[in-house]
Design a protein around this motif. Structure first.
Motif, mmCIF file in Angstrom:
data_model
loop_
_atom_site.group_PDB
_atom_site.id
_atom_site.type_symbol
_atom_site.label_atom_id
_atom_site.label_comp_id
_atom_site.label_asym_id
_atom_site.label_seq_id
_atom_site.Cartn_x
_atom_site.Cartn_y
_atom_site.Cartn_z
ATOM 1 N N ASP A 1 -7.537 4.435 -6.099
ATOM 2 C CA ASP A 1 -8.303 3.629 -6.405
ATOM 3 C C ASP A 1 -8.271 2.184 -5.836
ATOM 4 O O ASP A 1 -8.679 1.205 -5.819
ATOM 5 N N ARG A 2 -7.000 2.051 -5.102
ATOM 6 C CA ARG A 2 -7.077 0.857 -3.918
ATOM 7 C C ARG A 2 -5.661 1.340 -3.098
ATOM 8 O O ARG A 2 -5.333 2.457 -3.152
ATOM 9 N N PRO A 3 -6.144 0.018 -1.907
ATOM 10 C CA PRO A 3 -5.064 1.077 -0.840
ATOM 11 C C PRO A 3 -3.553 0.893 -1.357
ATOM 12 O O PRO A 3 -3.203 0.548 -2.619
ATOM 13 N N PRO A 4 -2.801 1.693 -0.612
ATOM 14 C CA PRO A 4 -1.118 1.529 -0.854
ATOM 15 C C PRO A 4 -0.755 0.296 -1.321
ATOM 16 O O PRO A 4 -0.246 0.180 -2.116
ATOM 17 N N LYS A 5 -0.770 -0.842 -0.349
ATOM 18 C CA LYS A 5 -0.766 -1.622 -0.918
ATOM 19 C C LYS A 5 -0.969 -2.651 -2.050
ATOM 20 O O LYS A 5 -0.163 -3.226 -2.541
ATOM 21 N N ARG B 1 5.058 5.736 3.586
ATOM 22 C CA ARG B 1 4.074 7.722 3.614
ATOM 23 C C ARG B 1 2.788 7.508 3.860
ATOM 24 O O ARG B 1 2.448 7.821 5.076
ATOM 25 N N PHE B 2 2.592 6.550 3.030
ATOM 26 C CA PHE B 2 0.711 6.197 2.905
ATOM 27 C C PHE B 2 0.179 5.862 4.127
ATOM 28 O O PHE B 2 -1.059 6.119 4.368
ATOM 29 N N GLU B 3 0.617 5.266 4.839
ATOM 30 C CA GLU B 3 -0.054 3.955 5.284
ATOM 31 C C GLU B 3 0.080 5.056 7.062
ATOM 32 O O GLU B 3 -0.498 4.322 7.667
ATOM 33 N N GLY B 4 1.122 6.157 6.580
ATOM 34 C CA GLY B 4 1.199 6.154 8.254
ATOM 35 C C GLY B 4 -0.194 7.116 8.717
ATOM 36 O O GLY B 4 1.073 7.616 10.305
ATOM 37 N N GLY B 5 -0.810 7.343 7.951
ATOM 38 C CA GLY B 5 -1.710 8.633 8.639
ATOM 39 C C GLY B 5 -2.858 7.643 8.410
ATOM 40 O O GLY B 5 -2.794 6.341 9.362
ATOM 41 N N ASN C 1 3.746 20.658 8.991
ATOM 42 C CA ASN C 1 2.819 19.404 9.220
ATOM 43 C C ASN C 1 2.121 20.122 8.746
ATOM 44 O O ASN C 1 0.687 20.915 8.724
ATOM 45 N N LYS C 2 1.889 20.258 7.548
ATOM 46 C CA LYS C 2 1.026 20.512 6.134
ATOM 47 C C LYS C 2 -0.217 19.926 6.214
ATOM 48 O O LYS C 2 0.740 18.115 5.683
ATOM 49 N N GLN C 3 -0.831 19.753 5.903
ATOM 50 C CA GLN C 3 -2.337 18.812 5.144
ATOM 51 C C GLN C 3 -2.113 17.932 4.026
ATOM 52 O O GLN C 3 -1.679 18.939 3.173
ATOM 53 N N PRO D 1 -6.395 20.727 10.510
ATOM 54 C CA PRO D 1 -5.325 20.360 8.774
ATOM 55 C C PRO D 1 -4.333 20.160 9.621
ATOM 56 O O PRO D 1 -4.107 21.563 10.161
ATOM 57 N N GLY D 2 -3.959 19.584 9.159
ATOM 58 C CA GLY D 2 -2.205 19.097 9.341
ATOM 59 C C GLY D 2 -1.898 18.554 10.593
ATOM 60 O O GLY D 2 -1.087 18.217 11.237
ATOM 61 N N GLN D 3 -3.439 18.378 11.426
ATOM 62 C CA GLN D 3 -2.758 18.219 13.088
ATOM 63 C C GLN D 3 -3.621 17.248 13.417
ATOM 64 O O GLN D 3 -2.763 16.249 13.954
ATOM 65 N N VAL D 4 -4.367 16.347 12.816
ATOM 66 C CA VAL D 4 -4.505 15.218 12.645
ATOM 67 C C VAL D 4 -4.602 13.548 12.407
ATOM 68 O O VAL D 4 -3.993 12.984 13.137
ATOM 69 N N TYR D 5 -4.705 13.546 11.216
ATOM 70 C CA TYR D 5 -4.686 12.549 9.967
ATOM 71 C C TYR D 5 -4.200 13.531 8.707
ATOM 72 O O TYR D 5 -4.520 14.023 8.478
ATOM 73 N N ASN D 6 -2.481 13.067 8.755
ATOM 74 C CA ASN D 6 -1.277 13.364 7.783
ATOM 75 C C ASN D 6 -0.708 11.915 7.775
ATOM 76 O O ASN D 6 -0.125 11.551 8.697
ATOM 77 N N PRO D 7 -0.614 11.606 6.480
ATOM 78 C CA PRO D 7 -1.959 11.746 5.333
ATOM 79 C C PRO D 7 -3.012 11.413 5.543
ATOM 80 O O PRO D 7 -2.918 10.603 6.088
ATOM 81 N N PHE D 8 -4.410 12.105 5.202
ATOM 82 C CA PHE D 8 -5.209 11.303 4.868
ATOM 83 C C PHE D 8 -5.589 10.048 3.241
ATOM 84 O O PHE D 8 -5.685 11.334 2.454
#
Ligand code: ADP
Ligand code: MG
Length: 448
Positions: free
Chosen positions: A250-254, A266-270, A242-244, A142-149
């Motif tokens: 219901d749809r992608p960030p964009k 930010r949402f697209e950053g992980g 580094n908190k997950q 948690p918090g180490q690989v995909y953040n945010p998911f």
């Protein structure tokens, strides 16, 4: 070779040709329980694994086995005895549609998680395997690989289930971590209330205190500027520590309207993963697994009927099953197909209005923001060429229109032009993910 060794070697080869998520889902806790006279018995933990292996992997397994042990001729699966315990326990929980089962009421106060959503009852298929794989990576570190998911998909396809399963799994594996699940709507109303009561700082420090924050249905932030601002602040604080953070939508960030650019980025950053619609076979597997969970079984005929008529989402599949389970409990017998059709008639509407040529053309034109006239014209302008090819492709795929017909429809072109357009899109779809998404979206609009 010993049977353990043989199986290890089969698994090693299968691992090469499957994704890690699928491998973990379908091959965990499998083994060869006997190998006699060319007959191999593979023991599996439950019936949906059995079904899935039978349908999707039997040929491959048999081929690999034959290479290792030439006398192997036949492959059968058996469900491991210990797996039955779970099923029996579940039998006690009869739920009547529209009423909550006891388990559903059992939400943990600290985490806000419902223990009924776990990975053990989360079915993985090609429709959600990417999201599942990312979730697995998240729960391990948690918090180490995909953040945010960030996971997105239509209603009833398992976003809440996945978020909650992530939460429950982390609580199990890392008891010290503070986990919190919050539906975005609740977050929005909390912020509004906190602002009114001058308690926004304490609300923020409440959320900044978690090691894992799961926010469900983030599209509700759309247009709520003040809440977006507070959420941005919380997000950054957690992220920097580094908190997950796990987000569903219901749809992608964009595609979330009225979302500030800084939140979007930010949402697209992980990592972003989508959950799409399960295909017929997967729907059948889901039905069977859910029926087994409830300790009931229905004829193949009935399950086929449901799987081929309910395509929209998993929630509706469960709804159909609930109705039949209730019938069965009340009448102490399984419904026959006729009765089942009768019971489900409100759920299964007559086949949706088939799409028409007109509808496809209008939808494609709208989607690419050009007029129908432009779409149907002879113009070679780039903004028209691609939409036109997409429209031709869809006419062929959805309505099986002939190429000469399609050619005529689009400014009296030759059938080879239509064929060329069709082939071009077929080829592009193999390499252009954006196009895949676009066509998926257009299809959804055509059939909605
Ligand atoms: P969403 O949040 O995307 O609208 P939910 O997570 O509420 O969907 O799922 C709807 C229902 O379908 C729930 O009862 C859930 O347990 C079930 N469900 C969804 N996906 C799966 C899955 N992959 N395996 C098993 N059950 C699922
Ligand atoms: Mg949900």
């Amino acid at each position: 070779m010993e049977k353990e060794e043989i199986w290890q070697s089969v698994l090693a080869q299968i691992q090469l040709i499957t994704s890690p998520a699928n491998f973990a889902t379908w091959f965990q806790n499998t083994k060869i329980s006997s190998l006699e006279n060319g007959r191999v018995v593979i023991s599996v933990p439950n019936s949906f694994v059995k079904e899935w292996l039978q349908q999707k992997y039997s040929k491959t397994i048999l081929k690999i086995l034959k290479n290792l042990v030439p006398e192997v001729k036949e492959l059968v699966y058996e469900i491991e005895k210990s797996g039955l315990k779970v099923v029996n326990k579940r039998m006690e929980e009869i739920s009547i549609p529209g009423q909550l089962t006891l388990q559903e009421l059992e939400v943990d106060k600290k985490t806000n998680l419902n223990p009924k959503y776990t990975f053990s009852n989360f079915i993985v298929g090609s429709f959600n395997e990417l999201a599942y794989a990312a979730a697995m990576a998240v729960v391990r570190n948690p918090g180490q690989v995909y953040n945010p998911f960030f996971v997105y998909g239509g209603v009833g396809l398992g976003k809440t289930h996945l978020l909650q399963a992530i939460g429950n799994e982390i609580v199990k594996n890392f008891p010290k971590k503070k986990v919190r699940y919050v539906p975005c709507e609740k977050f929005v109303s909390d912020v509004i209330l906190a602002i009114k009561n001058h308690q926004i700082e304490s609300l923020k420090s409440f959320y900044q205190n978690f090691d894992v924050l799961l926010v469900d249905d983030i599209q509700f932030l759309s247009g709520k500027e003040k809440t977006q601002e507070e959420f941005f602040y919380i997000f950054n604080t957690l992220y920097e520590k580094n908190k997950q953070i796990v987000i569903s939508s219901d749809r992608p960030p964009k595609a979330i309207p009225a979302l500030t650019e800084r939140l979007r980025s930010r949402f697209e950053g992980g990592i972003i993963a989508d959950i799409s619609l399960p295909d017929f076979e997967t729907r059948l597997v889901i039905l069977k697994a859910k029926a087994e969970e409830r300790g009931v079984s229905f004829s193949e005929e009935i399950l086929n009927y449901i799987a081929s008529n309910i395509k929209k989402n998993i929630r509706e599949l469960e709804g159909a099953l609930n109705i039949l389970v209730t019938y069965q409990k009340l009448n102490k017998k399984s419904p026959d197909l006729q009765t089942a059709k009768q019971l489900l008639k409100n759920l299964i509407s007559p086949p949706s209005k088939v799409s028409t040529v007109k509808k496809i053309i209008k939808t494609v034109a709208d989607f690419y923001e050009i007029s129908e006239k432009e779409l149907l014209s002879n113009s070679r302008r780039k903004e028209y060429v691609k939409p036109r090819q997409v429209a031709m492709y869809l006419l062929r795929e959805e309505l099986k229109c002939s190429f000469p017909f399609i050619g005529r429809k689009f400014g009296g072109k030759d059938h080879t032009t239509a064929l060329h357009a069709y082939n071009k899109i077929v080829n592009d779809l193999k390499k252009n993910e954006e196009l895949v998404e676009e066509i998926k979206e257009i299809r959804e609009r055509i059939f909605s």
